[in-house]
Motif scaffolding. Structure first.
Motif, mmCIF file in Angstrom:
data_model
loop_
_atom_site.group_PDB
_atom_site.id
_atom_site.type_symbol
_atom_site.label_atom_id
_atom_site.label_comp_id
_atom_site.label_asym_id
_atom_site.label_seq_id
_atom_site.Cartn_x
_atom_site.Cartn_y
_atom_site.Cartn_z
ATOM 1 N N TYR A 52 -3.022 10.330 1.830
ATOM 2 C CA TYR A 52 -2.387 9.590 2.930
ATOM 3 C C TYR A 52 -1.443 8.527 2.382
ATOM 4 O O TYR A 52 -1.833 7.705 1.545
ATOM 5 C CB TYR A 52 -3.454 8.937 3.800
ATOM 6 C CG TYR A 52 -2.909 7.989 4.843
ATOM 7 C CD1 TYR A 52 -2.199 8.463 5.938
ATOM 8 C CD2 TYR A 52 -3.105 6.602 4.734
ATOM 9 C CE1 TYR A 52 -1.691 7.600 6.902
ATOM 10 C CE2 TYR A 52 -2.607 5.729 5.695
ATOM 11 C CZ TYR A 52 -1.899 6.243 6.777
ATOM 12 O OH TYR A 52 -1.393 5.384 7.728
ATOM 13 N N LYS A 110 0.821 -1.207 0.000
ATOM 14 C CA LYS A 110 0.000 0.000 0.000
ATOM 15 C C LYS A 110 0.858 1.261 0.000
ATOM 16 O O LYS A 110 0.485 2.271 -0.599
ATOM 17 C CB LYS A 110 -0.943 -0.005 1.209
ATOM 18 C CG LYS A 110 -1.976 -1.123 1.159
ATOM 19 C CD LYS A 110 -2.883 -1.113 2.373
ATOM 20 C CE LYS A 110 -3.901 -2.247 2.293
ATOM 21 N NZ LYS A 110 -4.796 -2.278 3.470
ATOM 22 N N ALA A 166 0.875 4.353 -2.799
ATOM 23 C CA ALA A 166 0.724 5.763 -2.435
ATOM 24 C C ALA A 166 1.900 6.603 -2.937
ATOM 25 O O ALA A 166 1.711 7.728 -3.408
ATOM 26 C CB ALA A 166 0.592 5.897 -0.917
ATOM 27 N N TYR A 194 -7.633 6.716 0.684
ATOM 28 C CA TYR A 194 -6.253 7.169 0.840
ATOM 29 C C TYR A 194 -5.978 8.365 -0.064
ATOM 30 O O TYR A 194 -5.340 9.334 0.338
ATOM 31 C CB TYR A 194 -5.278 6.040 0.503
ATOM 32 C CG TYR A 194 -5.169 4.945 1.539
ATOM 33 C CD1 TYR A 194 -5.806 5.042 2.767
ATOM 34 C CD2 TYR A 194 -4.414 3.800 1.295
ATOM 35 C CE1 TYR A 194 -5.704 4.047 3.719
ATOM 36 C CE2 TYR A 194 -4.296 2.792 2.237
ATOM 37 C CZ TYR A 194 -4.951 2.922 3.449
ATOM 38 O OH TYR A 194 -4.842 1.930 4.386
#
Length: 233
Positions: free
Chosen positions: A192, A34, A38, A187
């Motif tokens: 984030y 993850k 991002a 997200y």
């Protein structure tokens, strides 16, 4: 291949605006890590390694948006753009085959009915993990929404084995795709970037020098820099 009405189906009454659309290919990064997702899709960080270069070269051979082939009762479209207003995603299918059948969709400029069969090209060999099947499922779900049809199967073509691996588009895969895109949107909206979870996969990651997985173990930038200075002495 698609009529004007079919091309506009992803535009009308969308749940997400085009500015909110995420890349379908991001599901690969998100399932792998993850934080990697991002860094790439939120912070716009990217770095090449041998794995990314090989994959890019393979896709260049497949992608030709101006090429449509017809082989007997099969029409082959390459680099076909797809999108889903419900999931808020967009991307390209490496190959979509339209097989003539008794019951199916109508294609603009072609007689008869056709079933839809997406094919995703990957380097290497089949994986134990699910990220390839999840990406193919996401593409199938976009095609279903665009064409008002149902797709029960697609295929993954691996460069090392040089053969197709059929994939059943199950409800379990569909549900996981929906949940992952929902989390990705959350997200992205918050901008984030999750903290790193170091593991063996970090070694093969092209972003390891950007991510700095060792930094996460140190707990703070101050501690990391202090340790780095000590190592130089």
């Amino acid at each position: 291949l698609l009529s004007r009405r079919q091309r506009q189906m992803c535009i009308r009454d969308r749940e997400y605006t085009e500015d909110d659309y995420l890349m379908i290919s991001g599901i690969q990064h998100f399932r792998f890590c993850k934080r990697q997702w991002a860094l790439i899709h939120i912070e716009q960080q990217w770095a090449e390694n041998e794995h990314t270069v090989i994959g890019e070269l393979m896709h260049k051979k497949v992608h030709d948006p101006y090429l449509t082939e017809k082989r007997k009762d099969i029409i082959i479209a390459r680099a076909m753009p797809v999108a889903s207003r419900k999931m808020g995603v967009t991307g390209e299918c490496d190959v979509v085959e339209f097989h003539r059948c008794e019951e199916g969709i109508r294609l603009y400029g072609h007689r008869g009915n056709f079933s839809v069969y997406p094919i995703e090209y990957k380097k290497g060999k089949p994986k134990i993990t699910e990220e390839d099947r999840l990406q193919l499922t996401a593409q199938a779900m976009c095609l279903e929404e665009m064409l008002s049809t149902h797709i029960s199967e697609g295929a993954l073509f691996y460069g090392e084995t040089r053969r197709r691996e059929p994939v059943e588009i199950t409800e379990e895969l569909r549900n996981e795709v929906k949940e992952m895109f929902q989390e990705m949107h959350q997200y992205y909206k918050r901008r984030y970037t999750p903290k790193v979870k170091p593991g063996k996969k970090c070694t093969a990651c092209s972003l390891k020098d950007v991510c700095l997985p060792k930094l996460g173990k140190n707990g703070s930038v101050k501690m990391y820099l202090a340790q780095a200075l000590m190592e130089e002495d």
